[in-house]
Design a protein around this motif. Structure first.
Motif, PDB file in Angstrom:
ATOM      1  N   UNK A   1     -30.552  -2.077   9.173  1.00  0.00           N
ATOM      2  CA  UNK A   1     -31.112  -0.832   9.708  1.00  0.00           C
ATOM      3  C   UNK A   1     -30.278   0.348   9.240  1.00  0.00           C
ATOM      4  N   UNK A   2     -30.971   1.391   8.835  1.00  0.00           N
ATOM      5  CA  UNK A   2     -30.342   2.645   8.424  1.00  0.00           C
ATOM      6  C   UNK A   2     -31.000   3.759   9.219  1.00  0.00           C
ATOM      7  N   UNK A   3     -30.213   4.692   9.719  1.00  0.00           N
ATOM      8  CA  UNK A   3     -30.789   5.842  10.421  1.00  0.00           C
ATOM      9  C   UNK A   3     -31.870   6.456   9.542  1.00  0.00           C
ATOM     10  N   UNK A   4     -33.045   6.711  10.103  1.00  0.00           N
ATOM     11  CA  UNK A   4     -34.156   7.214   9.291  1.00  0.00           C
ATOM     12  C   UNK A   4     -33.819   8.427   8.425  1.00  0.00           C
ATOM     13  N   UNK A   5     -33.015   9.356   8.933  1.00  0.00           N
ATOM     14  CA  UNK A   5     -32.705  10.549   8.139  1.00  0.00           C
ATOM     15  C   UNK A   5     -31.745  10.261   6.985  1.00  0.00           C
ATOM     16  N   UNK A   6     -31.152   9.061   6.972  1.00  0.00           N
ATOM     17  CA  UNK A   6     -30.205   8.699   5.912  1.00  0.00           C
ATOM     18  C   UNK A   6     -30.749   7.607   4.990  1.00  0.00           C
ATOM     19  N   UNK A   7     -31.983   7.177   5.222  1.00  0.00           N
ATOM     20  CA  UNK A   7     -32.561   6.165   4.340  1.00  0.00           C
ATOM     21  C   UNK A   7     -32.701   6.740   2.942  1.00  0.00           C
ATOM     22  N   UNK A   8     -32.597   5.862   1.958  1.00  0.00           N
ATOM     23  CA  UNK A   8     -32.639   6.226   0.537  1.00  0.00           C
ATOM     24  C   UNK A   8     -31.399   6.990   0.089  1.00  0.00           C
ATOM     25  N   UNK A   9     -30.297   6.812   0.821  1.00  0.00           N
ATOM     26  CA  UNK A   9     -29.051   7.501   0.469  1.00  0.00           C
ATOM     27  C   UNK A   9     -27.987   6.540  -0.054  1.00  0.00           C
ATOM     28  N   UNK A  10     -28.319   5.246  -0.157  1.00  0.00           N
ATOM     29  CA  UNK A  10     -27.359   4.255  -0.625  1.00  0.00           C
ATOM     30  C   UNK A  10     -26.710   3.450   0.483  1.00  0.00           C
ATOM     31  N   UNK A  11     -26.983   3.803   1.741  1.00  0.00           N
ATOM     32  CA  UNK A  11     -26.354   3.078   2.848  1.00  0.00           C
ATOM     33  C   UNK A  11     -26.892   1.655   2.972  1.00  0.00           C
ATOM     34  N   UNK A  12     -28.175   1.453   2.687  1.00  0.00           N
ATOM     35  CA  UNK A  12     -28.732   0.101   2.724  1.00  0.00           C
ATOM     36  C   UNK A  12     -28.056  -0.784   1.686  1.00  0.00           C
ATOM     37  N   UNK A  13     -27.873  -0.252   0.515  1.00  0.00           N
ATOM     38  CA  UNK A  13     -27.176  -0.979  -0.556  1.00  0.00           C
ATOM     39  C   UNK A  13     -25.744  -1.314  -0.119  1.00  0.00           C
ATOM     40  N   UNK A  14     -25.072  -0.349   0.517  1.00  0.00           N
ATOM     41  CA  UNK A  14     -23.699  -0.574   0.987  1.00  0.00           C
ATOM     42  C   UNK A  14     -23.641  -1.655   2.060  1.00  0.00           C
ATOM     43  N   UNK A  15     -24.607  -1.656   2.982  1.00  0.00           N
ATOM     44  CA  UNK A  15     -24.600  -2.670   4.032  1.00  0.00           C
ATOM     45  C   UNK A  15     -24.913  -4.056   3.471  1.00  0.00           C
ATOM     46  N   UNK A  16     -25.812  -4.118   2.509  1.00  0.00           N
ATOM     47  CA  UNK A  16     -26.100  -5.414   1.885  1.00  0.00           C
ATOM     48  C   UNK A  16     -24.879  -5.925   1.130  1.00  0.00           C
ATOM     49  N   UNK A  17     -24.165  -5.038   0.465  1.00  0.00           N
ATOM     50  CA  UNK A  17     -22.932  -5.448  -0.228  1.00  0.00           C
ATOM     51  C   UNK A  17     -21.892  -5.940   0.779  1.00  0.00           C
ATOM     52  N   UNK A  18     -21.789  -5.272   1.918  1.00  0.00           N
ATOM     53  CA  UNK A  18     -20.846  -5.705   2.958  1.00  0.00           C
ATOM     54  C   UNK A  18     -21.232  -7.081   3.498  1.00  0.00           C
ATOM     55  N   UNK A  19     -22.537  -7.312   3.698  1.00  0.00           N
ATOM     56  CA  UNK A  19     -23.001  -8.627   4.169  1.00  0.00           C
ATOM     57  C   UNK A  19     -22.695  -9.704   3.133  1.00  0.00           C
ATOM     58  N   UNK A  20     -22.939  -9.397   1.864  1.00  0.00           N
ATOM     59  CA  UNK A  20     -22.633 -10.354   0.797  1.00  0.00           C
ATOM     60  C   UNK A  20     -21.132 -10.651   0.764  1.00  0.00           C
ATOM     61  N   UNK A  21     -20.305  -9.618   0.918  1.00  0.00           N
ATOM     62  CA  UNK A  21     -18.850  -9.809   0.943  1.00  0.00           C
ATOM     63  C   UNK A  21     -18.430 -10.697   2.110  1.00  0.00           C
ATOM     64  N   UNK A  22     -19.031 -10.459   3.279  1.00  0.00           N
ATOM     65  CA  UNK A  22     -18.706 -11.256   4.467  1.00  0.00           C
ATOM     66  C   UNK A  22     -18.980 -12.730   4.188  1.00  0.00           C
ATOM     67  N   UNK A  23     -20.111 -13.013   3.560  1.00  0.00           N
ATOM     68  CA  UNK A  23     -20.468 -14.400   3.226  1.00  0.00           C
ATOM     69  C   UNK A  23     -19.563 -14.963   2.141  1.00  0.00           C
TER      70      UNK A  23
END
Length: 145
Positions: free
Chosen positions: A79-101
């Motif tokens: 989930x990304x705050x609607x006003x910040x979607x398409x700003x790269x935060x989704x990509x950053x969170x997916x990278x963090x999830x991949x790193x965690x795994x």
């Protein structure tokens, strides 16, 4: 495009619950038949899953629930705050999830996307995820589920 360094990613803490649930509702990732507080508690009950939060200036603006089942990693509630979607935060969170795994030795990550969510499908395809052309079956096995 957001700089991942601008986003402070950490595991959820008790005091984050209301803000995370609010973000999930605002971003449209929670569903009426799921209890977000119960889902968070379940993810936090052991070492095999967690909820990662991304904060900016003390405000939670992104999340990803991540876990592993001993064979594959899974991600939910991106989930990304609607006003910040398409700003790269989704990509950053997916990278963090991949790193965690990755730190747990998991080499394959999967996720579920609703069939009518073309925007999410496009996002994940841009990150290198592919449709496995499999069908997900579900059965509710708990009396209160």
């Amino acid at each position: 495009m957001a700089d991942r360094a601008e986003l402070q990613v950490r595991e959820i803490q008790d005091h984050d619950l209301d803000e995370v649930i609010g973000l999930w509702r605002e971003a449209g990732v929670s569903r009426p038949w799921n209890d977000p507080a119960a889902d968070i508690a379940f993810a936090r009950r052991g070492p095999h899953s967690t909820v990662l939060i991304g904060a900016r200036e003390g405000r939670i603006v992104a999340t990803a629930m991540v876990g592993e089942d001993g064979h594959r990693g899974w991600v939910y509630y991106v989930a990304i705050s609607p006003e910040l979607q398409r700003s790269g935060l989704g990509r950053a969170m997916m990278a963090a999830a991949e790193d965690w795994l990755r730190t747990r030795g998991v080499w394959k990550m999967q996720l579920l996307v609703r069939s009518d969510n073309a925007q999410a499908k496009g996002f994940y395809e841009q990150l290198g995820y592919r449709d496995t052309e499999t069908t997900c079956f579900q059965k509710i096995i708990a009396a209160d589920g």
